[in-house]
Scaffold this active site. Structure first.
Site, mmCIF file in Angstrom:
data_model
loop_
_atom_site.group_PDB
_atom_site.id
_atom_site.type_symbol
_atom_site.label_atom_id
_atom_site.label_comp_id
_atom_site.label_asym_id
_atom_site.label_seq_id
_atom_site.Cartn_x
_atom_site.Cartn_y
_atom_site.Cartn_z
ATOM 1 N N ARG A 47 18.932 6.184 6.392
ATOM 2 C CA ARG A 47 18.193 6.562 5.167
ATOM 3 C C ARG A 47 18.609 5.661 3.999
ATOM 4 N NH1 ARG A 47 20.042 10.231 1.925
ATOM 5 N NH2 ARG A 47 20.792 11.663 3.506
ATOM 6 N N TYR A 99 -6.491 4.939 -8.392
ATOM 7 C CA TYR A 99 -6.627 5.409 -7.009
ATOM 8 C C TYR A 99 -6.435 6.927 -6.996
ATOM 9 C CZ TYR A 99 -5.142 6.816 -2.412
ATOM 10 O OH TYR A 99 -5.001 7.518 -1.239
ATOM 11 N N ASP A 170 -0.258 -1.737 -9.509
ATOM 12 C CA ASP A 170 -0.624 -1.554 -8.102
ATOM 13 C C ASP A 170 -1.384 -2.820 -7.678
ATOM 14 O OD1 ASP A 170 -1.831 -0.840 -5.703
ATOM 15 O OD2 ASP A 170 -2.235 1.224 -6.314
ATOM 16 N N LYS A 195 -2.154 -1.332 3.826
ATOM 17 C CA LYS A 195 -3.413 -2.080 3.719
ATOM 18 C C LYS A 195 -3.227 -3.523 4.186
ATOM 19 C CE LYS A 195 -4.504 1.816 1.682
ATOM 20 N NZ LYS A 195 -5.017 2.933 2.424
HETATM 21 N N1 PLP Z 1 -3.046 2.356 -4.047
HETATM 22 C C1 PLP Z 1 -4.256 2.006 -3.612
HETATM 23 C C2 PLP Z 1 -5.056 1.027 -4.410
HETATM 24 C C3 PLP Z 1 -4.765 2.553 -2.431
HETATM 25 O O1 PLP Z 1 -5.996 2.208 -2.020
HETATM 26 C C4 PLP Z 1 -3.983 3.494 -1.714
HETATM 27 C C5 PLP Z 1 -4.492 4.129 -0.464
HETATM 28 O O2 PLP Z 1 -5.662 4.072 -0.173
HETATM 29 C C6 PLP Z 1 -2.720 3.830 -2.204
HETATM 30 C C7 PLP Z 1 -2.281 3.238 -3.373
HETATM 31 C C8 PLP Z 1 -1.857 4.849 -1.489
HETATM 32 O O3 PLP Z 1 -1.307 4.299 -0.346
HETATM 33 P P1 PLP Z 1 -0.897 5.126 0.954
HETATM 34 O O4 PLP Z 1 -2.156 5.677 1.559
HETATM 35 O O5 PLP Z 1 -0.195 4.136 1.802
HETATM 36 O O6 PLP Z 1 -0.008 6.251 0.520
#
Ligand code: PLP
Length: 372
Positions: A47, A99, A170, A195
């Site tokens: 961890r 998001y 992000d 992604k």
């Molecule tokens: N940020 C963006 C732009 C996303 O599209 C997503 C998920 O679709 C996330 C954050 C969150 O990521 P996760 O699904 O890996 O928790």
């Protein structure tokens, strides 16, 4: 080193014992202590740290040009760690089209802990006017999801720095190949490595990368270890493996996406296309100053309304109707229905994650799906 070389080598350590060229997966949760009670291998407990996670974190901060990285079990866990690291009672400024998963997290998990104001990040005056004495964080997401709006990162950073506010970005859609938020002045970059970095829709992960070692980052590192939202060694291995090809995959995604965006722009069944690489995109000029490519995500409005949009999405045969993005396969989704009843996303909007299939096949599929 250039990004392609970093992607291949910075997250791979040749195993000293076997000389295996590809770093093995270290599943052990615990590590042997030396005679003095020390830790000669550099690890204590998984961890807190593990060889595969360390390799993933190394390649991540090198890709973004940062000082350090923390790898998380999901993008939402990574984002959540930034909110946790703020003092209770902090005020956050976030994009109105953030998001939805992270927006819901702030609204539900941090309800009563932090305050938040959602603003249109294109409106710089409004961003400045939203600053309160307790504003500690400006959260950016550019290009945004699902409307691909572009925030002027340098302009926001300059507002934030005048007011001693941390800026986190992000960078999931753009990836470090096409956008370098730390070089544009941000303090922290966040990724859903689920992604493009993972790239094959088979592993969930997230990351934070810091521009510099400082007190805020020390707090993030401590929360990372103590709250334990860490990826498994196997997940780290998969993401490191995905990263090795990510610059080449990204170029393929972007090349296909631009052709599809141009095709859709001229299509009689399409009302509007959102893609930062199109001259018609409202922030195309800003995008040109801060992006080195436009990425693989686009969205478009189908003429008519929700019925026509759903008709089209049900006719595709190569695109898969599913949420998420960044994998080698093309996905298409009716975004409003996944975002839930409070969504501001237009009901006739379809979001596309353009994959790496031959673009002629993708265009043919869209053509038959959009024909009346
Ligand atoms: N940020 C963006 C732009 C996303 O599209 C997503 C998920 O679709 C996330 C954050 C969150 O990521 P996760 O699904 O890996 O928790």
């Amino acid at each position: 080193m250039k990004i392609e070389t970093i992607a291949i080598h910075a997250g791979n350590n040749i195993d000293e014992a076997s000389r295996a060229v590809i770093q093995p997966i270290t599943l052990s949760t615990t590590f042997e202590r030396g005679p003095e009670g020390d830790y000669p291998g550099g690890f204590i407990y998984t961890r807190a740290g593990n060889p595969n996670r360390q390799s993933l974190e190394q390649v991540l901060f090198r890709l973004e040009g940062g000082a350090d990285a923390c790898a998380f079990s999901s993008g939402n866990a990574a984002g959540g760690c930034v909110f946790q690291a703020l003092e209770p009672g902090s005020h956050i400024i976030a994009p109105e089209d953030m998001y939805h998963g992270l927006r819901n997290q702030i609204n539900e998990v941090f309800r009563g802990i932090h305050e938040v104001t959602y603003v249109d990040m294109m409106d710089l005056e409004k961003v400045e006017r939203s600053i309160l004495p307790n504003t500690k964080l400006i959260w950016l997401e550019t290009p945004s999801n699902p409307l691909l709006k572009i925030t002027d990162i340098k302009a926001i950073v300059s507002i934030a720095k005048r007011n001693n506010i941390i800026v986190a970005c992000d960078n999931t859609f753009a990836t470090p190949l096409f956008q370098r938020p730390l070089e544009l002045g941000c303090d922290i970059v966040m990724h859903s490595t689920t992604k493009y970095l993972g790239g094959h829709s088979d592993v969930l992960g997230g990351a934070l990368i810091t521009k510099e070692q400082n007190a805020f980052w020390t707090r993030i590192r401590s929360i990372h270890e103590l709250s334990g939202a860490v990826p498994s060694p196997f997940d780290c291995f998969l993401i490191v493996r995905g990263i090795k090809t990510f610059p080449y995959r990204m170029r393929g995604h972007a090349e296909n996406a631009l052709k599809i965006a141009r095709y859709l722009e001229d299509h009689p069944s399409v009302e509007k296309v959102f893609y930062p690489g199109l001259e018609s995109h409202p922030q195309h000029e800003i995008a040109k100053t801060q992006m080195q490519g436009w990425g693989g995500m686009l969205s478009f409005l189908v003429k008519g309304g929700v019925t026509e949009a759903l008709q089209a999405i049900n006719k595709v045969t190569i695109f898969t109707q599913a949420t998420s993005l960044g994998g080698v396969e093309s996905l298409i989704e009716h975004r409003a229905s996944i975002e839930g009843p409070q969504t501001k996303t237009p009901q006739n909007l379809l979001r596309v994650s353009v994959g790496l299939e031959n673009v002629e096949d993708l265009l043919k599929d869209l053509d038959q799906a959009l024909s009346l």
